[in-house]
Design a protein around this motif. Structure first.
Motif, PDB file in Angstrom:
ATOM      1  N   LEU A 246       0.825  -1.208   0.000  1.00 30.68           N
ATOM      2  CA  LEU A 246       0.000   0.000   0.000  1.00 30.68           C
ATOM      3  C   LEU A 246       0.863   1.263   0.000  1.00 30.68           C
ATOM      4  N   ALA A 247       1.875   1.293   0.851  1.00 27.55           N
ATOM      5  CA  ALA A 247       2.734   2.488   0.927  1.00 27.55           C
ATOM      6  C   ALA A 247       3.454   2.721  -0.400  1.00 27.55           C
ATOM      7  N   LEU A 248       3.948   1.638  -1.003  1.00 28.25           N
ATOM      8  CA  LEU A 248       4.663   1.772  -2.277  1.00 28.25           C
ATOM      9  C   LEU A 248       3.722   2.240  -3.378  1.00 28.25           C
ATOM     10  N   GLY A 249       2.508   1.694  -3.396  1.00 27.72           N
ATOM     11  CA  GLY A 249       1.542   2.114  -4.403  1.00 27.72           C
ATOM     12  C   GLY A 249       1.192   3.586  -4.281  1.00 27.72           C
ATOM     13  N   THR A 250       1.085   4.059  -3.039  1.00 26.70           N
ATOM     14  CA  THR A 250       0.780   5.475  -2.816  1.00 26.70           C
ATOM     15  C   THR A 250       1.950   6.367  -3.216  1.00 26.70           C
ATOM     16  N   SER A 251       3.145   5.974  -2.803  1.00 20.53           N
ATOM     17  CA  SER A 251       4.314   6.833  -3.015  1.00 20.53           C
ATOM     18  C   SER A 251       4.761   6.873  -4.472  1.00 20.53           C
ATOM     19  N   GLU A 252       4.721   5.720  -5.158  1.00 17.11           N
ATOM     20  CA  GLU A 252       5.249   5.662  -6.527  1.00 17.11           C
ATOM     21  C   GLU A 252       4.141   5.736  -7.579  1.00 17.11           C
ATOM     22  N   ASP A 253       3.184   4.823  -7.519  1.00 21.30           N
ATOM     23  CA  ASP A 253       2.176   4.757  -8.583  1.00 21.30           C
ATOM     24  C   ASP A 253       1.206   5.939  -8.538  1.00 21.30           C
ATOM     25  N   HIS A 254       0.921   6.448  -7.322  1.00 22.58           N
ATOM     26  CA  HIS A 254       0.061   7.625  -7.218  1.00 22.58           C
ATOM     27  C   HIS A 254       0.868   8.909  -7.037  1.00 22.58           C
ATOM     28  N   GLY A 255       2.206   8.807  -7.024  1.00 21.67           N
ATOM     29  CA  GLY A 255       3.068   9.984  -6.980  1.00 21.67           C
ATOM     30  C   GLY A 255       3.017  10.778  -5.692  1.00 21.67           C
ATOM     31  N   GLY A 256       2.701  10.110  -4.579  1.00 21.87           N
ATOM     32  CA  GLY A 256       2.577  10.829  -3.321  1.00 21.87           C
ATOM     33  C   GLY A 256       3.878  11.025  -2.572  1.00 21.87           C
ATOM     34  N   GLY A 257       4.903  10.231  -2.896  1.00 20.96           N
ATOM     35  CA  GLY A 257       6.162  10.311  -2.166  1.00 20.96           C
ATOM     36  C   GLY A 257       6.154   9.419  -0.935  1.00 20.96           C
ATOM     37  N   ALA A 258       7.333   9.240  -0.349  1.00 20.69           N
ATOM     38  CA  ALA A 258       7.489   8.304   0.759  1.00 20.69           C
ATOM     39  C   ALA A 258       6.656   8.685   1.978  1.00 20.69           C
TER      40      ALA A 258
END
Length: 409
Positions: A246-258
């Motif tokens: 979930l964190a990776l999907g948010t940060s990378e695929d949705h462009g939210g950052g770490a």
């Protein structure tokens, strides 16, 4: 139960099992929080970290699968004591193997003991928790799982303190192991010495442990076991997939950052824990099946929103719904498997094995698939599995005999 408990005995028993769930969560988060330090100290790469995780996962599945044999032989009370000591020894070996010996083999031996101890303990503490639930006459198993979640938060916090203050892995792990060791004796002293019989004979005589093992294996021949396994598998995939991706999907695929990735995972975890704390009364009011179906709809909707959301606020809404939906599938599956106290250990072990295979093995499989189709597209697999969990929820309907016992309390 074979004999009536006083109110004081019941409260001490319930508190002891709450503490065991908490200790298990603390132990797992202790290991997880120090993985980066272990990697540096041993000088290993991600592939070797994967090997460590695989070894622990295999040991955990062995622990879950052999728990009926352990319970048939020595009972849950002595079994939980032995297994808490086993996982504490494993935790010490992980720390010593990292800091003192810098030895990959010592760490993997420690992880094998740690994984086996936690896996086997998991079934036993859930069997005890379902017995407490039946004694109480109301749904409280989700609250036990909330205490496990509290334990992971405490363990992660202690890990952060240990890391920022530069405590060695050996010192950190040994202190936590010592606390678990002491807690094991304190907790077990407050657990009643219940009859560990898996199949009570009409004559009242306790069957030979081989007969009880036969009962344990018979759970794998019951269609309801596999239906409950589907319920738990879908939700275990949903929970495990969120923890790892979930964190990776948010940060990378949705462009939210770490930072936004960590925040989204926090939203998921808080939502899941909150429902586990307050979900019991809802189950008692509306029944397991309806609650599980509503939560499957919530998880499905949350996952779809998370995958397709065009903005970050909607990603967070999706993460929250995902957490709400994934919250009770596993504990309610455990509760349903234990409807018949005589066969609780066998059925809980069988259903838990299916669920934990998904929890431990699912995320790495998702990772492999995501290399070919992308992470967000891979999460559609979770949508299908959660939907299957919802369709199979009818299996969680209380067994007739257990329902009759509940109405007579």
């Amino acid at each position: 139960m074979d004999h009536a408990l006083t109110r004081s005995q019941y409260v001490r028993w319930r508190g002891a099992i709450f503490a065991i769930f908490l200790a298990s969560g603390v132990s797992i988060a202790t290991w997880a929080s120090r993985v980066p330090d272990i990697k540096i100290a041993l000088g290993i790469d991600n592939a070797q970290i994967g090997l460590l995780l695989l070894g622990m996962g295999i040991a955990s599945i062995l622990g879950i699968s052999t728990s009926p044999a352990v319970m048939a032989r020595i009972g849950a009370r002595r079994g939980m004591l032995a297994l808490m000591i086993t996982l504490a020894i494993g935790l010490v070996l992980i720390g010593v193997g990292t800091t003192v010996f810098a030895s990959f083999p010592v760490v993997i031996i420690g992880l094998a003991l740690f994984g086996y101890g936690n896996g086997c303990l998991d079934v036993m503490m859930n069997v005890e928790a379902t017995a407490i639930e039946q004694e109480a006459g109301k749904t409280i198993l989700p609250l036990f799982h909330a205490f496990f979640s509290f334990g992971t938060v405490i363990g992660a916090g202690l890990g952060w303190v240990a890391t920022t203050t530069h405590l060695t892995v050996a010192f950190h792990a040994t202190v936590v192991a010592a606390l678990i060791f002491v807690a094991a004796f304190v907790c077990i002293a407050n657990v009643p010495n219940r009859d560990a019989t898996l199949d009570p004979a009409e004559s009242g005589e306790k069957p030979h442990w081989r007969e009880r093992m036969h009962v344990a294996l018979s759970a794998w021949r019951e269609p309801r076991t596999y239906a409950l396994g589907v319920v738990m598998l879908g939700m275990a995939f949903a929970e495990g997939g969120a923890n790892d991706w979930l964190a990776l999907g948010t940060s990378e695929d949705h462009g939210g950052g770490a930072a936004m990735g960590a925040a989204a995972l926090t939203v998921f975890s808080v939502a899941m824990t909150t429902v586990r704390i307050f979900g019991g009364p809802l189950v008692d009011r509306f029944g397991r099946v309806l609650v599980l179906r509503i939560l499957a709809v919530a998880a499905t909707g949350g996952l779809l929103l998370f995958i397709l959301a065009p903005t970050l606020p909607l990603v967070f809404v999706g993460a929250a719904l995902w957490g709400v939906g994934a919250s009770l599938g596993f504990p309610l599956g455990m509760s349903a498997a234990a409807d018949d106290p005589a066969k609780a250990a066998a059925r809980v072990s069988a259903a838990a094995t299916i669920g934990y295979v998904a929890f431990l093995g699912g995320p790495p499989i998702l990772g492999l698939i995501s290399e070919h189709i992308g992470l967000l597209n891979t999460l559609f697999i979770l949508v299908a599995l959660v939907a299957a969990s919802g369709f199979a929820s009818g299996a969680a309907r209380p067994l007739k005999a257990n329902a009759e016992r509940s109405t007579t309390k």
